[in-house]
Design a protein around this motif. Structure first.
Motif, PDB file in Angstrom:
ATOM      1  N   ILE A 269       0.862  -1.190   0.000  1.00  0.00           N
ATOM      2  CA  ILE A 269       0.000   0.000   0.000  1.00  0.00           C
ATOM      3  C   ILE A 269       0.894   1.234   0.000  1.00  0.00           C
ATOM      4  N   TYR A 270       0.611   2.132  -0.890  1.00  0.00           N
ATOM      5  CA  TYR A 270       1.308   3.421  -0.791  1.00  0.00           C
ATOM      6  C   TYR A 270       0.417   4.575  -1.243  1.00  0.00           C
TER       7      TYR A 270
ATOM      8  N   ILE B 156      -3.675   9.084   2.612  1.00  0.00           N
ATOM      9  CA  ILE B 156      -4.572   8.018   3.045  1.00  0.00           C
ATOM     10  C   ILE B 156      -4.240   7.630   4.483  1.00  0.00           C
ATOM     11  N   SER B 157      -5.274   7.183   5.171  1.00  0.00           N
ATOM     12  CA  SER B 157      -5.103   6.892   6.599  1.00  0.00           C
ATOM     13  C   SER B 157      -4.183   5.707   6.832  1.00  0.00           C
ATOM     14  N   ILE B 158      -4.283   4.708   5.960  1.00  0.00           N
ATOM     15  CA  ILE B 158      -3.439   3.525   6.146  1.00  0.00           C
ATOM     16  C   ILE B 158      -2.004   3.883   5.773  1.00  0.00           C
ATOM     17  N   PRO B 159      -1.069   3.654   6.674  1.00  0.00           N
ATOM     18  CA  PRO B 159       0.322   4.007   6.368  1.00  0.00           C
ATOM     19  C   PRO B 159       0.877   3.176   5.207  1.00  0.00           C
ATOM     20  N   ASP B 160       1.777   3.775   4.463  1.00  0.00           N
ATOM     21  CA  ASP B 160       2.453   3.049   3.384  1.00  0.00           C
ATOM     22  C   ASP B 160       3.153   1.824   3.981  1.00  0.00           C
ATOM     23  N   GLY B 161       3.144   0.755   3.239  1.00  0.00           N
ATOM     24  CA  GLY B 161       3.887  -0.405   3.743  1.00  0.00           C
ATOM     25  C   GLY B 161       3.415  -1.722   3.171  1.00  0.00           C
ATOM     26  N   TYR B 162       3.948  -2.767   3.761  1.00  0.00           N
ATOM     27  CA  TYR B 162       3.655  -4.137   3.340  1.00  0.00           C
ATOM     28  C   TYR B 162       2.747  -4.768   4.386  1.00  0.00           C
ATOM     29  N   TYR B 163       1.694  -5.396   3.947  1.00  0.00           N
ATOM     30  CA  TYR B 163       0.724  -6.001   4.864  1.00  0.00           C
ATOM     31  C   TYR B 163       0.380  -7.405   4.364  1.00  0.00           C
ATOM     32  N   GLU B 164       0.210  -8.292   5.322  1.00  0.00           N
ATOM     33  CA  GLU B 164      -0.221  -9.644   4.947  1.00  0.00           C
ATOM     34  C   GLU B 164      -1.618  -9.887   5.502  1.00  0.00           C
ATOM     35  N   PHE B 165      -2.550 -10.107   4.602  1.00  0.00           N
ATOM     36  CA  PHE B 165      -3.951 -10.311   4.972  1.00  0.00           C
ATOM     37  C   PHE B 165      -4.272 -11.806   4.922  1.00  0.00           C
ATOM     38  N   VAL B 166      -5.205 -12.193   5.753  1.00  0.00           N
ATOM     39  CA  VAL B 166      -5.662 -13.590   5.761  1.00  0.00           C
ATOM     40  C   VAL B 166      -7.145 -13.598   5.397  1.00  0.00           C
TER      41      VAL B 166
ATOM     42  N   TYR C 272       6.189   9.607   2.270  1.00  0.00           N
ATOM     43  CA  TYR C 272       5.343   9.563   1.082  1.00  0.00           C
ATOM     44  C   TYR C 272       6.160   9.765  -0.185  1.00  0.00           C
ATOM     45  N   ARG C 273       5.907   8.916  -1.146  1.00  0.00           N
ATOM     46  CA  ARG C 273       6.767   8.881  -2.338  1.00  0.00           C
ATOM     47  C   ARG C 273       6.351   9.860  -3.416  1.00  0.00           C
ATOM     48  N   GLU C 274       5.050  10.091  -3.516  1.00  0.00           N
ATOM     49  CA  GLU C 274       4.588  10.989  -4.574  1.00  0.00           C
ATOM     50  C   GLU C 274       4.400  12.387  -4.001  1.00  0.00           C
ATOM     51  N   ILE C 275       4.789  13.353  -4.784  1.00  0.00           N
ATOM     52  CA  ILE C 275       4.784  14.726  -4.270  1.00  0.00           C
ATOM     53  C   ILE C 275       3.509  15.464  -4.656  1.00  0.00           C
ATOM     54  N   ASN C 276       2.954  16.109  -3.677  1.00  0.00           N
ATOM     55  CA  ASN C 276       1.848  17.027  -3.927  1.00  0.00           C
ATOM     56  C   ASN C 276       2.463  18.423  -4.019  1.00  0.00           C
ATOM     57  N   LEU C 277       2.453  18.970  -5.205  1.00  0.00           N
ATOM     58  CA  LEU C 277       3.139  20.254  -5.423  1.00  0.00           C
ATOM     59  C   LEU C 277       2.312  21.444  -4.946  1.00  0.00           C
ATOM     60  N   TYR C 278       1.120  21.195  -4.564  1.00  0.00           N
ATOM     61  CA  TYR C 278       0.260  22.199  -3.950  1.00  0.00           C
ATOM     62  C   TYR C 278       0.161  23.462  -4.814  1.00  0.00           C
ATOM     63  N   PRO C 279      -0.258  23.297  -6.063  1.00  0.00           N
ATOM     64  CA  PRO C 279      -0.348  24.477  -6.934  1.00  0.00           C
ATOM     65  C   PRO C 279      -1.482  25.403  -6.517  1.00  0.00           C
ATOM     66  N   SER C 280      -1.444  26.593  -7.028  1.00  0.00           N
ATOM     67  CA  SER C 280      -2.499  27.573  -6.748  1.00  0.00           C
ATOM     68  C   SER C 280      -3.011  28.133  -8.081  1.00  0.00           C
ATOM     69  N   GLY C 281      -3.917  29.073  -7.986  1.00  0.00           N
ATOM     70  CA  GLY C 281      -4.446  29.713  -9.186  1.00  0.00           C
ATOM     71  C   GLY C 281      -3.441  30.635  -9.853  1.00  0.00           C
ATOM     72  N   TYR C 282      -2.277  30.740  -9.284  1.00  0.00           N
ATOM     73  CA  TYR C 282      -1.222  31.570  -9.884  1.00  0.00           C
ATOM     74  C   TYR C 282      -0.046  30.716 -10.345  1.00  0.00           C
ATOM     75  N   THR C 283      -0.264  29.401 -10.373  1.00  0.00           N
ATOM     76  CA  THR C 283       0.806  28.500 -10.805  1.00  0.00           C
ATOM     77  C   THR C 283       0.760  28.340 -12.316  1.00  0.00           C
ATOM     78  N   GLU C 284       1.890  28.519 -12.947  1.00  0.00           N
ATOM     79  CA  GLU C 284       1.940  28.330 -14.407  1.00  0.00           C
ATOM     80  C   GLU C 284       2.695  27.045 -14.752  1.00  0.00           C
ATOM     81  N   VAL C 285       3.704  26.748 -13.951  1.00  0.00           N
ATOM     82  CA  VAL C 285       4.533  25.585 -14.274  1.00  0.00           C
ATOM     83  C   VAL C 285       4.663  24.698 -13.034  1.00  0.00           C
ATOM     84  N   ILE C 286       4.482  23.410 -13.253  1.00  0.00           N
ATOM     85  CA  ILE C 286       4.782  22.451 -12.194  1.00  0.00           C
ATOM     86  C   ILE C 286       5.884  21.522 -12.704  1.00  0.00           C
TER      87      ILE C 286
END
Lengths: 202, 523
Positions: free
Chosen positions: A175-176, A189-199, B361-375
């Motif tokens: 989950i990420y 998302i509320s569930i933290p990123d990670g590896y989970y094993e479900f049964v 968290y791996r993916e970035i939320n760039l938090y753009p606004s109504g004045y953002t032209e480039v992300i």
């Protein structure tokens, strides 16, 4: 005269049958297809079936329940392709506090396909490096989207691997969070990123 | 009974004749101004005819801007905005591009496109003009079109102007009612293009519009250019609505665009009939029948945007240049990124520092606004797919949605740019037209459509792996092909660009051909 009438009717029937012909594309296939109502992305080998059911993850501090089912020949909107997909709902309890519970939507007949909080039908073989992957590359894993009702665009990715561990059916789940479109950067998302094993639950 | 039948027959006959007469009179009325000739010479007196920037407009020394200032408010404040309201928000004009016509005599006009409903079949210009004698006058020039004006501006179709009318804006504080919008419409069938890349001459050999008898379809023209329309008219015609001369001026036809309607004096004032002559302000030619022909106008459209130059403008900003280099060299497993916002007061580009998510968290939320032209964001080397993902593309829809939510954003939504740093390369996505901005925004705003969009693209990317064995390779070029095919299915016109780099820094941009994937110069 009757003959002519018969021929005309026959041609009409054949033509209309041809017009409605649906091309079945196996899910995960590399075949080309168009996104229209003449395409049916079908789970031809019933690969989704083994993921169907109620699944539970538990550790000392948290508990997650997934309820999954297969939506057959789902069409998101008129004119779209048909597809088989895995859909479901979930409950997440952390430190005794219920953070998310969408299970009541599971059997709601008005909620179909993408409207479920878990949905998808992406067949995948390789996992991102940050997911623990105990599988062989040839194994089909299923990638789904999970929504968190705390906000719009708060969503994550679920990658499910089915395994049968000496008769006990399990899901290895990566989950990420992928809430890059959420309103603010602190929404995840509320569930933290990670590896989970479900049964699987009986 | 017989009398009744006869009466009925008579009534039907009268009705038929009536309809016929009505049709003939309508046709006659429609065509009564058709006996004018095409004036190919009006540009003789035009010494300059070009599109200028707002800064050029502000800095132009040749024009007294007093009246213009009254009409469009604080001129200096417009520097910071691409769109400004005219006359208490009744009009909003696009101030990014301004049509400028200058005559040798000293006549100058500036034409602004009025921002209007893209679905409407009406193109409006506001033209601010100053005559050689210092007289100033503003005009509203309206063109009916036979396709939604948005399609014309987007360049997705050829220009189809059917009718025009011109209204003098005497009072800069005019209300709608007093603008003289009752001015009659005339056919745009006698036009010639005198500038820009367009080339068409309408005439009787062209298709006649069914809804506009006497109006003919112009030839195809290159979209997204500015055009000067020369309209010829007989002096006997007094048109243009309220604000037209009150005297007996046979040259009182309100100018179409840059021409002062055959007058040398104050066009707002009545005057005596003046013989047609080359008056030095604009070309006025005797038509041989006691009339004169004149009029030059500018329709300001969005010119062909050069996305490579626009992109270079961003990536030449020193801070952006160094930060893009830093992002390119980032070897982490988490996405990073930055935004380039446009300062709402100054209009300057303001790059943010490099952004990264706190936590795991791996993916970035760039938090753009109504004045953002480039992300800008990275795809770490560990990502399965290098190219833009569905959510990456939809982020442009998100920015469009945010821009729309700001009452006077400094950013034109068609300029929204998404730069992706991946595999040591830098790519950019830019919209080709406004319609595609709307489409993407609508997908973004519909949760189910959004999910479907994301999943469909991911499925395409994954097609290059065998479904049973998982074997097979994807690469960035296969992904580009899928991306183009996918966008085509959605009829979203986005173009992909790749940066040229030297020493790790971006030196320019090239457009990737959607068919061949070849990188093509567009600077």
């Amino acid at each position: 005269m009757k003959k002519i009438l018969f021929i005309v009717i026959a041609i009409t029937v054949i033509t209309s049958c041809k017009a409605q012909q649906t091309t079945i594309i196996p899910l995960g296939s590399s075949l080309d297809y168009e996104f229209n109502q003449n395409t049916y992305l079908k789970d031809v080998n019933n690969d989704l079936d083994k993921f169907v059911g109620t699944w539970k993850f538990e550790n000392q501090s948290s508990e997650i329940t997934f309820m999954l089912k297969k939506d057959v020949q789902y069409q998101a909107s008129s004119g779209d392709e048909y597809e088989d997909m895995l859909v479901g709902e979930y409950q997440y309890i952390d430190a005794g506090v219920e953070k998310v519970n969408t299970l009541s939507s599971f059997n709601n007949p008005d909620i179909l396909g993408y409207a479920h909080n878990i949905s998808g039908s992406i067949f995948t073989h390789t996992l991102p490096v940050y997911c623990i992957d105990n599988s062989d590359i040839s194994e089909i894993k299923i990638q789904l989207t999970i929504d968190d009702p705390i906000g719009n665009y708060v969503e994550g990715v679920l990658i499910l691997r089915y395994k049968n561990d000496n008769g006990i059916e399990k899901l290895e789940v990566c989950i990420y969070d992928s809430s890059k479109l959420a309103a603010t950067p602190d929404l995840h998302i509320s569930i933290p990123d990670g590896y989970y094993e479900f049964v699987k639950q009986n | 009974m017989n009398t009744k039948t006869q009466k009925h027959k008579n009534t039907r006959s009268y009705l038929k004749i009536g309809v016929l007469l009505f049709g003939l009179s309508t046709l006659n009325f429609s065509c009564q101004k058709e006996d004018v000739s095409i004036n190919e010479t009006s540009n003789n007196s035009v010494s300059t005819n070009e599109i200028i920037s707002y800064n050029d407009f502000i800095n132009a020394k040749s024009v007294n801007k007093n009246l213009l200032q009254e009409a469009i408010g604080d001129l200096n404040s417009l520097k910071s905005s691409t769109h400004r309201s005219l006359e208490n928000n009744t009009f909003v004009v696009d101030t990014t591009l301004i049509g400028n016509v200058q005559h040798e005599s000293g006549y100058v006009s500036y034409t602004f496109r009025v921002v209007s409903d893209p679905e409407a079949n009406l193109l409006q210009n506001i033209m601010l003009s100053q005559y050689a004698d210092g007289t100033e006058m503003n005009y509203l020039i309206e063109y009916k079109t036979d396709v939604p004006v948005g399609e014309i501006l987007n360049g997705t179709t050829n220009q189809h102007l059917t009718e025009y009318r011109v209204t003098k804006l005497i009072d800069p504080q005019l209300s709608y009612a007093s603008r003289g919008l009752s001015g009659s419409w005339d056919c745009v069938d006698v036009v010639s293009i005198t500038s820009g890349e367009c080339s068409f001459t309408a005439g009787s050999d062209k298709k006649e519009y069914a809804d506009h008898p006497g109006c003919y379809e112009p030839d195809q023209m290159t979209p997204r250019t500015f055009i000067t329309i020369t309209v010829t008219e007989e002096c006997e015609f007094v048109g243009g609505g309220i604000g037209a001369d009150t005297g007996s001026d046979t040259g009182g036809f309100t100018p179409i665009g840059g021409g002062p309607g055959g007058e040398t004096g104050n066009p707002a004032a009545g005057d005596d009939d003046t013989p047609c002559e080359e008056n030095g302000l604009t070309t006025t030619i005797d038509d041989g029948n006691g009339g004169c022909i004149t009029g030059t106008g500018v329709v300001v459209e969005l010119p062909e945007r050069n996305n490579c130059i626009d992109l270079k403008e961003f990536t030449d900003i020193p801070l952006v240049k160094t930060r893009l280099n830093t992002l390119k060299n980032d070897g982490g497993n988490f996405e990073k990124g930055m935004r380039i916002d446009k300062n709402p007061n100054t209009g300057e580009y303001v790059p943010t520092p490099i952004l990264s998510n706190t936590g795991a968290y791996r993916e970035i939320n760039l938090y753009p606004s109504g004045y953002t032209e480039v992300i800008v964001h990275t795809h770490p080397p560990t990502d399965v797919f290098s190219m833009f993902s569905g959510p990456d593309i939809l982020e442009m829809g998100k920015v469009a949605s945010l821009i729309e939510g700001v009452s006077a954003s400094t950013v034109a939504s068609v300029s929204i740019t998404h730069i992706l740093v991946t595999d040591g390369m830098t790519f950019a996505l830019r919209f080709d037209d406004i319609a595609s901005v709307t489409k993407l925004k609508n997908i973004y705003e519909d949760p189910e459509q959004k999910k479907k969009f994301n999943k469909r693209l991911l499925k395409l990317y994954k097609k290059d792996k065998n479904s049973l064995t998982g074997l097979g390779e994807t690469d960035i070029y296969k992904q580009q092909r899928h991306l183009f095919a996918f966008l085509q299915e959605y009829n979203v016109n986005l173009s992909l660009y790749q940066a040229d780099q030297s020493g790790g820094f971006i030196t320019g941009w090239r457009k990737i051909n959607k068919e061949t994937l070849a990188k093509e110069n567009c600077n």
